[in-house]
Design an enzyme around this catalytic site. Sequence first.
Site, mmCIF file in Angstrom:
data_model
loop_
_atom_site.group_PDB
_atom_site.id
_atom_site.type_symbol
_atom_site.label_atom_id
_atom_site.label_comp_id
_atom_site.label_asym_id
_atom_site.label_seq_id
_atom_site.Cartn_x
_atom_site.Cartn_y
_atom_site.Cartn_z
ATOM 1 N N GLU A 186 -59.224 -57.368 62.575
ATOM 2 C CA GLU A 186 -59.292 -57.147 64.019
ATOM 3 C C GLU A 186 -59.179 -58.426 64.836
ATOM 4 O O GLU A 186 -58.958 -58.360 66.038
ATOM 5 C CB GLU A 186 -60.623 -56.448 64.352
ATOM 6 N N GLN A 188 -58.911 -63.146 64.525
ATOM 7 C CA GLN A 188 -58.762 -64.337 63.697
ATOM 8 C C GLN A 188 -60.064 -64.590 62.925
ATOM 9 O O GLN A 188 -61.167 -64.414 63.440
ATOM 10 C CB GLN A 188 -58.426 -65.533 64.582
ATOM 11 N N GLY A 211 -48.627 -62.199 56.904
ATOM 12 C CA GLY A 211 -47.989 -63.464 56.586
ATOM 13 C C GLY A 211 -48.917 -64.355 55.785
ATOM 14 O O GLY A 211 -49.949 -63.921 55.254
ATOM 15 N N ASP A 212 -48.570 -65.645 55.704
ATOM 16 C CA ASP A 212 -49.359 -66.579 54.906
ATOM 17 C C ASP A 212 -50.744 -66.830 55.495
ATOM 18 O O ASP A 212 -51.684 -67.159 54.770
ATOM 19 C CB ASP A 212 -48.613 -67.914 54.781
ATOM 20 N N ARG A 316 -43.027 -65.559 68.691
ATOM 21 C CA ARG A 316 -43.505 -64.767 67.556
ATOM 22 C C ARG A 316 -42.910 -63.357 67.569
ATOM 23 O O ARG A 316 -42.744 -62.743 66.509
ATOM 24 C CB ARG A 316 -45.028 -64.701 67.584
#
EC number: 2.7.1.91
Length: 620
Positions: A186, A188, A211-212, A316
Amino acid sequence: MAPPPPPPLAASTPLLHGEFGSYPARGSRLALTLTPQALHIQRLRPKPEARPRGGLVPLAEVSGCCTLRSRNPSDAAAYFCIYTYPQGRRGGRRRAARTFRADGAAAYEENRAEAQRWATALMCLLRGLPLPGDREITPELLPRPPRLLLLVNPYGGRGLAWQWCKNHVLPMISEAGLSFNLIQTERQNHARELVQGLSLSEWDGIVTVSGDGLLFEVLNGLLDRPDWEEAVKTPVGILPCGSGNALAGAVNQHGGFEPALGVDLLLNCSLLLCRGGSRPLDLLSVTLASGSRCFSFLSVAWGFVSDVDIQSERFRALGSARFTLGTVLGLATLHTYRGRLSYLPAAVEPASPTPAHGLPRAKSELTLAPAPAPAPPVAHSPLHRSVSDLPLPLPQPALASPGSPEPLPILSLNGGGPELVGDWGGAGDAPLSPDPLLPSPPSSPKALLSPITEGVPEMPASSGLPPPTPDALGAISTGGPPDHLLPPLGTPLPPGWVTLEGDFVLMLAISPSHLGADLVAAPHARFDDGLLHLCWVRGGISRAALLRLFLAMERGSHFSLGCPQLGYAAARAFRLEPLTPRGVLTVDGEQVEYGPLQAQVHPGLGTLLTGPPGRAGQDP
């Protein structure tokens, strides 16, 4: 004393051979031959094919299989179905399924045993399990399904991550018989907090669908735990649904697949995950100027690479194309940075990427200083996992296999497995229902989802997560092994280190082979080679030459260009001291505080779910 393991079978060794009917029944009879690498299918009736279409099914394209039975009680036949993802003429994968009718006996139980024998043999080959040479192949050979925790960043990959997960990942791993729970992140560092409080004994692996950046959070969360020494051994995997998919590119190459992007890369990595198998994963411990420490599985970058990574955050919404646009803009405003790069050369260097191209060396005059004592571990309050009791129905559109007009299996997670339904075009066959090889153990988790709303999640005002900030890495990492090769920042380095000082366009310390899904920065690197691969470009390079380097990096051939500004070294540790007051530093694509930093490799500290190696991923 245990007997020695049997020698590996040749790829063409027949393991099983038999005659089956087709489904839907149209009078066709098929001869099947199973080898360690493929299922061979030949039509016998009504007319034998000299060159059967679709007659070879490589196991590398198979996600799983299941046994089924007819809903017509008078049908004594049993069935087994294999789920495949063959490549089309243009390279993209398309889901297909083949169902075979075991009808050689008059009694259903005998036919069922034959279908289960084939399905069990296929699953053993897919999972890398040995087949018994002198006893019956029965479902008891199969262990319980692996239990995976899937963490999905729904905003990854232009907001398509959840849709891709629902449409591609969940159906495939259900076909493979894997047991999983799914949680959407939800915010960072949500994944980092989750893994700090997990009961890891419940899981055979943690897989990020993004992603990574999400895997970076997971690994640092594991190493932040008081029990980090055991926690970091938890196998982790990555299914690429983000804009930066470097590790997935390396996994794809290790699996022997051709380079791929987007959904094709996701399907390749999902196929490898379904096959099982792991490798040790080298991790870098990175100490920043403030004394905080984080762990990297990918790279540390300064200069052009980190500039493009962070400045392209505003694009992005373009997905992976953001890096292309960022590179063009970065070339237009090319900067150089003055700095000092020091590294501890590897005792035994790998074969140089360019044997004819000399690597610059410079002796350091710095002296030895004692290594710092490791910081004491701190305890974390447990964070309870929350999942829903109600599975989310996942409708899967019916796809047609090449040359077949009939619908193919539709997945229903609520039903517990794949199911063949639909209008069979007047074939007269009753639909088939699942006949599982083994009942699920009572303790194994079902396919549950975290509490979420059905459908596409509501998107925030921006098209992705907030851009990384210098403090995005969270608190100081107090877990993990001590850095025995590194003296404290600001103190002299030991003898034997090499120091380079001057103007740099970029500096990159990378652990695996890939810098992006389609950028092979260190083509000879391996997940567990115990090496840091240092690459740098000195000032004075033209924009055209730098562009040529990055274009060649798509094929991993940039070292063969003979560019005099390009340098390379294999190292165990390094220190970077920027002498330019402003700049950008990134660790695994996440921006960190600007200033001196140092890092060392910890060989095989983590474990990566890679699937079986292909020809490109075999050990030399």
